[in-house]
Design an enzyme around this catalytic site. Structure first.
Site, short mmCIF file in Angstrom:
data_model
loop_
_atom_site.label_atom_id
_atom_site.label_comp_id
_atom_site.label_asym_id
_atom_site.label_seq_id
_atom_site.Cartn_x
_atom_site.Cartn_y
_atom_site.Cartn_z
N GLY A 23 0.85 -1.20 0.00
CA GLY A 23 0.00 0.00 0.00
C GLY A 23 0.88 1.24 0.00
O GLY A 23 0.49 2.29 0.51
N LEU A 28 -1.81 6.32 4.13
CA LEU A 28 -1.19 5.94 5.40
C LEU A 28 0.33 5.85 5.24
O LEU A 28 1.09 6.36 6.06
CB LEU A 28 -1.76 4.61 5.88
CG LEU A 28 -1.15 4.05 7.16
CD1 LEU A 28 -1.46 4.94 8.35
CD2 LEU A 28 -1.65 2.63 7.44
N LEU A 199 -0.80 3.47 21.41
CA LEU A 199 0.16 2.79 22.29
C LEU A 199 1.60 3.27 22.04
O LEU A 199 2.50 2.94 22.80
CB LEU A 199 0.08 1.28 22.11
CG LEU A 199 -1.26 0.66 22.51
CD1 LEU A 199 -1.24 -0.85 22.29
CD2 LEU A 199 -1.57 0.95 23.98
N GLY A 200 1.78 4.03 20.95
CA GLY A 200 3.11 4.57 20.69
C GLY A 200 3.24 6.01 21.15
O GLY A 200 4.30 6.62 20.98
N ASP A 254 -14.24 3.74 15.59
CA ASP A 254 -13.07 4.44 15.07
C ASP A 254 -12.04 4.76 16.16
O ASP A 254 -10.84 4.66 15.93
CB ASP A 254 -13.54 5.75 14.40
CG ASP A 254 -12.43 6.44 13.62
OD1 ASP A 254 -11.68 5.73 12.92
OD2 ASP A 254 -12.30 7.68 13.71
N HIS A 259 -8.39 2.83 20.58
CA HIS A 259 -7.47 3.74 21.27
C HIS A 259 -7.85 3.96 22.75
O HIS A 259 -7.03 3.80 23.64
CB HIS A 259 -7.44 5.10 20.58
CG HIS A 259 -7.12 5.03 19.11
ND1 HIS A 259 -6.29 4.09 18.59
CD2 HIS A 259 -7.51 5.79 18.06
CE1 HIS A 259 -6.17 4.27 17.27
NE2 HIS A 259 -6.91 5.30 16.93
N LYS A 350 -14.86 9.30 26.32
CA LYS A 350 -15.57 10.29 25.49
C LYS A 350 -14.76 10.52 24.23
O LYS A 350 -13.54 10.67 24.30
CB LYS A 350 -15.61 11.65 26.19
CG LYS A 350 -15.98 11.68 27.63
CD LYS A 350 -15.87 13.14 28.04
CE LYS A 350 -15.96 13.36 29.49
NZ LYS A 350 -15.77 14.76 29.85
N LYS A 395 -4.03 18.36 40.37
CA LYS A 395 -4.76 19.47 40.98
C LYS A 395 -4.63 19.34 42.48
O LYS A 395 -5.03 18.31 43.06
CB LYS A 395 -6.22 19.42 40.58
CG LYS A 395 -6.48 19.90 39.17
CD LYS A 395 -7.96 20.10 39.00
CE LYS A 395 -8.32 20.43 37.59
NZ LYS A 395 -9.77 20.45 37.41
C1 BG6 Z 1 -7.39 7.23 13.93
C2 BG6 Z 1 -8.85 7.49 13.63
O1 BG6 Z 1 -7.22 5.92 14.36
O2 BG6 Z 1 -6.95 8.12 14.93
C3 BG6 Z 1 -9.04 8.92 13.19
O3 BG6 Z 1 -9.27 6.62 12.60
C4 BG6 Z 1 -8.46 9.87 14.22
O4 BG6 Z 1 -10.42 9.21 13.00
C5 BG6 Z 1 -7.02 9.48 14.56
O5 BG6 Z 1 -8.49 11.17 13.65
C6 BG6 Z 1 -6.48 10.32 15.69
O6 BG6 Z 1 -5.12 10.09 15.84
P1 BG6 Z 1 -4.17 11.23 16.42
O7 BG6 Z 1 -2.85 10.57 16.54
O8 BG6 Z 1 -4.20 12.35 15.43
O9 BG6 Z 1 -4.76 11.65 17.73
#
Ligand code: BG6
Length: 514
Positions: A23, A28, A199-200, A254, A259, A350, A395
């Site tokens: 790719g 990416l 994680l990085g 997403d 994350h 959130k 705080k």
């Molecule tokens: C990606 C999501 O995994 O992480 C995106 O698909 C999001 O929608 C991005 O914008 C955010 O990553 P970072 O490193 O910019 O906070």
């Protein structure tokens, strides 16, 4: 003193290394993979004998390819370093399902290895070890076909093979299991590196150090002292240009299922037996197993609409998004970790697009002070800011400086940009690719972790879809839908700090009142 193998583990060993970026002509690769590889090259962290082969369907001249992969390098990057990097790169074009194309790739790898070996005379060569890294910067629709081609036509059983893949790993528990089975049928788990780029990130990697290298954090890291935890992700832009893709997923898949849940698992896990990757991943998985599936009533969903002045579009104004889409672009969910350490402590995650700011923050709010000496105190909070500017702050209540005997809210503030003047934090992808070079899995998602993550979210996702739950509208650039600020208080017992408090150096006179 370092954890994992140490920075230059990979570079130290003279391992004959081939990195194939599948790719290579895509977004990416251009935005993340190649800049990260270049960063490692600049820092001399790639093994001395490394070859990087880009592979994609597009026919391109070497020149076009070079322009493409350097398009996200910094204008300030020295030309000789860029040229040096391009010397170790090349491009092979081929289809993703044609045997001959992959056989050509294998021949290219062999030819390169032969040439790299010849350059280094036998006496100077430090190692005969060879590593092939296959980085799939590809959409999941071709993961299995490319994986199969690699296995049949490129995979070399006489060397170490590592396969790097990127989310989305499925759409729900069932599809993720199918994908895991298909990939697991081709490669062993210890050959697979599932990237979750959070994680990085510096501050996420810092959580282990903070928690397990300082006596005072771990001492209060339980339900006895912590009232609630919030993990917040905010982006100030919408899905611009990615609407079609995003609509199939929504904000929960997403950002949250991967994350934010990964971050949660590191904040919530117990101390691992050692810093070995399997010990760390065991502890993360263990905590995920104790998270109950999320309930719809513990969820707030939103979708952004255009600004009143028309300057910013709504989510559904994107031509690639169906006009009747009910895909959430904002969500808050309350999670419960059902173990002895955390029972009764709500975890609010959130995430939202098109909000008022860019921010990723972990906020741990402590319980009320259990004595009556000072009544009605505000609560202590430990705040880890992951982005935009890394910081750790607590705080803390102090006596207002000066003649006053009032109390004031202040903070112990470790802002990285103030504390470390020459700070250069590498992109998450650079640190993760370095981990792959080092063969360190700690910061990659194991298949059982992934399975647990989908187990937690799948019932909610299915319910939202089958019951067609309509998200609440919020204006582009706002704080989110109605109820956004009340939700953590009502659902998780969060006590906001007084509005007068601002986290920035202040004069004594303007110290935050309680
Ligand atoms: C990606 C999501 O995994 O992480 C995106 O698909 C999001 O929608 C991005 O914008 C955010 O990553 P970072 O490193 O910019 O906070």
């Amino acid at each position: 003193m370092s954890f994992s193998g140490g920075l230059d583990e990979a570079a130290k060993h003279d391992v004959l290394t081939t990195i194939v970026v599948f790719g290579a002509s895509g977004d990416l690769a251009k935005k993340k993979t190649y800049p990260a590889l270049f960063h490692l090259f600049q820092q001399k962290l790639l093994p001395k004998r490394t070859r990087i082969i880009g592979y994609a369907r597009t026919q391109m001249t070497a020149d076009d390819f070079s322009k493409r992969v350097t398009s996200f390098f910094k204008p300030s990057d020295p030309a000789d370093e860029v040229a040096g990097f391009l010397e170790i790169c090349e491009y092979v074009s081929g289809k993703y399902d044609v045997d001959e194309d992959f056989q050509r790739l294998r021949e290219e790898i062999d030819t390169n290895e032969h040439a790299m070996n010849k350059r280094e005379s036998d006496e100077r060569r430090e190692s005969d070890e060879r590593v092939h890294i296959y980085y799939l910067a590809l959409p999941p629709s071709v993961f299995v076909s490319v994986g199969t081609q690699i296995k049949n036509n490129v995979y070399d059983g006489t060397c170490t093979n590592r396969v790097v893949i990127e989310k989305p790993f499925g759409h729900d528990l069932d599809s993720s299991r199918k994908l895991s089975q298909a990939i697991g049928g081709l490669f062993a788990e210890d050959e697979i590196y599932r990237i979750d780029h959070y994680l990085g990130k510096e501050m996420v990697k810092n959580i282990l150090a903070l928690r397990f290298a300082n006596v005072f954090y771990e001492a209060v890291w339980t339900r006895h002292y912590i009232s609630n935890v919030q993990i917040t992700f905010k982006e100030p832009f919408g899905t611009e240009g990615r609407g079609g893709y995003f609509d199939e997923f929504g904000i929960i898949r997403d950002v949250m299922q991967n994350h934010l849940l990964q971050v949660l698992s590191i904040v919530a896990m117990r101390q691992p037996k050692s810093l070995r990757s399997e010990d760390i991943r065991d502890c993360k998985t263990e905590v995920l197993r104790r998270i109950l599936p999320i309930q719809l009533e513990d969820t707030l969903l939103g979708q952004y609409v255009g600004t009143r002045d028309g300057s910013k579009p709504g989510y559904k104004d994107d031509d690639t998004v169906p006009k009747d889409s009910i895909t959430p672009t904002y969500a808050q969910c309350v999670l419960h970790v059902d173990n002895d350490r955390w029972r009764g402590v709500p975890w609010v995650i959130k995430a939202g697009k098109a909000l008022d700011e860019a921010k990723m923050v972990i906020r741990i709010q402590f319980k009320d002070m259990p004595n009556a000496l000072f009544p009605n105190l505000a609560r202590n909070e430990l705040v880890l800011q992951v982005s935009p500017k890394e910081s750790v702050s607590i705080k803390t209540i102090v006596k207002e400086p000066g003649l006053s005997t009032n109390l004031a809210m202040s903070e112990l503030d470790l802002s990285y940009h103030k504390r470390y003047q020459d700070l250069k934090i590498p992109d998450a992808y650079a640190t993760l690719i370095l981990d792959v070079l080092n063969g360190d899995h700690s910061n990659f998602v194991r298949s059982d972790e992934l399975d647990e993550a989908w187990r937690i979210f799948t019932p909610l996702l299915h319910q939202i879809e089958t019951e067609q739950i309509v998200p609440l509208p919020y204006e582009y650039g706002s704080r989110g839908p109605k109820g956004v600020d009340e939700f953590p208080t009502e659902r998780a017992g969060y006590k906001p700090t007084a509005k007068e408090y601002h986290w920035e150096p202040k004069s004594a006179a303007s110290a935050g009142k309680l």
